[in-house]
Design an enzyme around this catalytic site. Structure first.
Site, short mmCIF file in Angstrom:
data_model
loop_
_atom_site.label_atom_id
_atom_site.label_comp_id
_atom_site.label_asym_id
_atom_site.label_seq_id
_atom_site.Cartn_x
_atom_site.Cartn_y
_atom_site.Cartn_z
N CYS A 9 55.32 23.17 88.46
CA CYS A 9 55.91 24.29 87.71
C CYS A 9 56.98 23.83 86.72
CB CYS A 9 56.50 25.31 88.66
SG CYS A 9 55.33 25.87 89.88
N HIS A 51 61.92 29.74 85.47
CA HIS A 51 60.58 29.74 86.05
C HIS A 51 60.37 31.07 86.76
CE1 HIS A 51 57.02 28.73 88.06
NE2 HIS A 51 57.55 28.39 89.23
N ASN A 64 53.46 33.92 89.36
CA ASN A 64 53.88 32.54 89.11
C ASN A 64 52.69 31.78 88.50
OD1 ASN A 64 54.53 29.85 89.31
ND2 ASN A 64 55.37 29.99 91.38
#
Ligand code: UT7
Length: 329
Positions: free
Chosen positions: A114, A254, A284
Site C-alpha cells: 500500500c 492511505h 482499500n
C-alpha cells in the site's frame, strides 16, 4: 542545486463493477452497519472479467498523459507500483508498456504494497534528479479483488481495485516533491500476505482447499502499526523538508480505515477536514489508494497551485512512507 521534480499530469481509473456492503451481506456473516462503523467503507470497485492490473494501469496512464499533454511515445520510463501483477515472473509494467504503446520506455514493477505510490514517486524523482531520465510515468494499480477469499469476512470486505498515474518532470523551482520519508519494519510473521504460491510454499491442492492461496491479514496487528506509522511518516517527511504540520494544506492518507485516519489526525493535532477521504467509495485499493485519493481531490478542486500536500501510506511488509508535495499545476 538539485532540480525540482513534480507531477505535471495526473490520471485515475476505477473499474465499473461496484461491490456494496449489501452485496457482502449476501456472502458472509457481516452487516452494512458493522463495515461502516468499523471501517467507513460503503462500497468498492472490482475489476471485471478479462481486466487485469495492467488494464487498470493503462486507463489511468492514458488519463495522466492526456493531462500532461504527452503521447505514449514520449514516455522514457515506467514505474508500476503493484503487489497484484497480472502474471507471476513477468512484470506487469512490461504489459503496460506494450498495451499503452510506450515503445521508448523501459519499465519495472515496484513492490511495496500500500506504500507503493509513495515509494514509486520518491524513486522516480531521484531518477530525474540524477539526470538519467527527463520524464517518468509513475503508476499504482491493483486488482486486490482477485486475491480475496470471499468467505473471509475479516480481510476481504476491506479491499477494492483501482489505479492512479502521475507523470513526473522537472517543475518550477521550489515546487513539486519537497521531501520524503520511506520506512520498513520488516516482519517474518504472516501479518498481511498470501502464504502460498510464492517460492517458499508452492501451490498444493491442500493449500487451495484451506484457502491459503488467498490474502490473509491480522487486522489488529496492522491497525496497531498503522496508527503509529501514519503520523510518524508524515512528521519525518515534513522534518526532512524543514517543515511542520502548520505548513500543510491537505493530507492524502492511505485509504484503509476511517478510524486509522481519525487517530492519525489526533496524533498530528490536525482537524479531520485537512484529511482527504474517499474510502467510502473504493475501500482499500492498496498501492492505488493514495493516488486515487489525490486524483479525486484535484478533480474536486480541493488542491490549487502552491498548496502543500502530505501523501502518506502504510501497508504489508510492513512498509510505510510519506511525501511532501508543493502542487505545481
Ligand atoms: O493497507 C493496509 C491494510 N490493512 C489495514 O489497514 C487493516 C487495519 N485493521 C483494520 O482496519 C481493523 O482491524 C479491521 C477493520 C480489519 C477489523 O476491525 P477491529 O475493530 O480490529 O475488529 P476485530 O478484528 O477486533 O474484530 C471484532 C469482532 C470479532 O468478533 P468477536 O471476536 O468480538 O466475536 C470479529 O470476528 O468483529 C468480528 N468481525 C466482523 N463482524 C462482522 C470481523 N470482521 C467482521 C465483519 N463483519 N466483516
Amino acid at each position: 542545486m538539485l532540480k525540482s521534480v513534480g507531477i505535471v499530469g495526473l490520471g485515475i481509473y476505477a473499474p465499473e463493477k461496484v461491490m456494496t456492503n449489501a452485496d457482502w451481506e449476501k456472502l458472509v456473516d457481516t452487516s452494512d452497519e458493522w463495515i461502516r462503523t468499523r471501517t467507513g467503507i460503503q462500497e468498492r470497485r472490482y475489476a471485471v472479467e478479462g481486466q487485469g492490473t495492467s488494464d487498470l494501469a493503462v486507463e489511468a496512464a492514458k488519463n495522466a498523459l492526456k493531462d500532461a499533454g504527452m503521447v505514449p511515445e514520449d514516455v522514457e520510463f515506467i514505474i508500476l507500483a503493484t503487489c497484484t501483477p497480472d502474471y507471476r515472473a513477468q512484470n506487469a509494467s512490461s504489459l503496460v508498456q506494450a498495451k499503452l504503446g510506450a515503445v521508448n520506455a523501459a519499465a519495472f514493477d515496484l513492490s511495496a504494497a500500500c506504500s507503493g505510490f509513495i515509494y514509486a514517486l520518491a524513486v522516480g524523482k531521484s531518477m530525474i534528479q540524477s539526470g538519467m531520465y527527463k520524464n517518468i510515468l509513475v503508476i499504482a494499480a491493483e486488482s486486490v479483488s482477485r486475491l480475496l477469499n470471499m468467505k473471509d469476512r475479516n480481510t476481504a470486505i476491506l479491499f477494492g481495485d483501482g489505479a492512479a498515474a502521475a507523470v513526473l518532470k522537472e517543475v518550477e523551482d521550489g515546487y513539486g516533491i519537497i521531501s520524503s520519508f520511506l520506512g520498513t519494519e520488516g516482519v517474518t510473521d504472516d501479518i498481511l500476505r498470501i502464504n502460498v504460491g510464492g517460492t517458499l510454499h508452492p501451490v498444493t491442492h491442500e493449500a487451495i482447499d484451506n484457502g491459503d492461496v488467498y490474502l490473509k491479514m491480522n487486522g489488529q496487528e496492522v491497525f496497531k502499526f498503522a496508527v503509529k506509522a501514519l503520523p510518524k511518516a508524515t512528521k519525518s517527511a515534513l522534518e526532512a523538508g524543514n517543515l511542520t504540520v502548520e505548513d500543510l494544506d491537505l493530507v492524502i492518507p492511505h485509504q484503509a480505515n476511517m478510524r486509522i485516519i481519525e487517530s492519525a489526525a489526533k496524533r498530528l493535532k490536525l482537524p479531520m477536514e485537512m484529511f482527504y477521504v474517499n474510502l467510502q467509495k473504493y475501500g482499500n485499493t492498496s498501492a492505488a489508494s493514495v493516488g486515487l485519493a489525490l486524483g479525486e481531490a484535484v478533480q474536486e478542486g480541493k488542491v490549487k497551485k502552491g498548496d502543500m500536500l502530505a501523501l502518506t501510506g502504510f501497508g504489508a511488509g510492513l512498509t510505510y512512507g510519506s511525501l511532501v508535495l508543493k502542487w505545481s499545476k
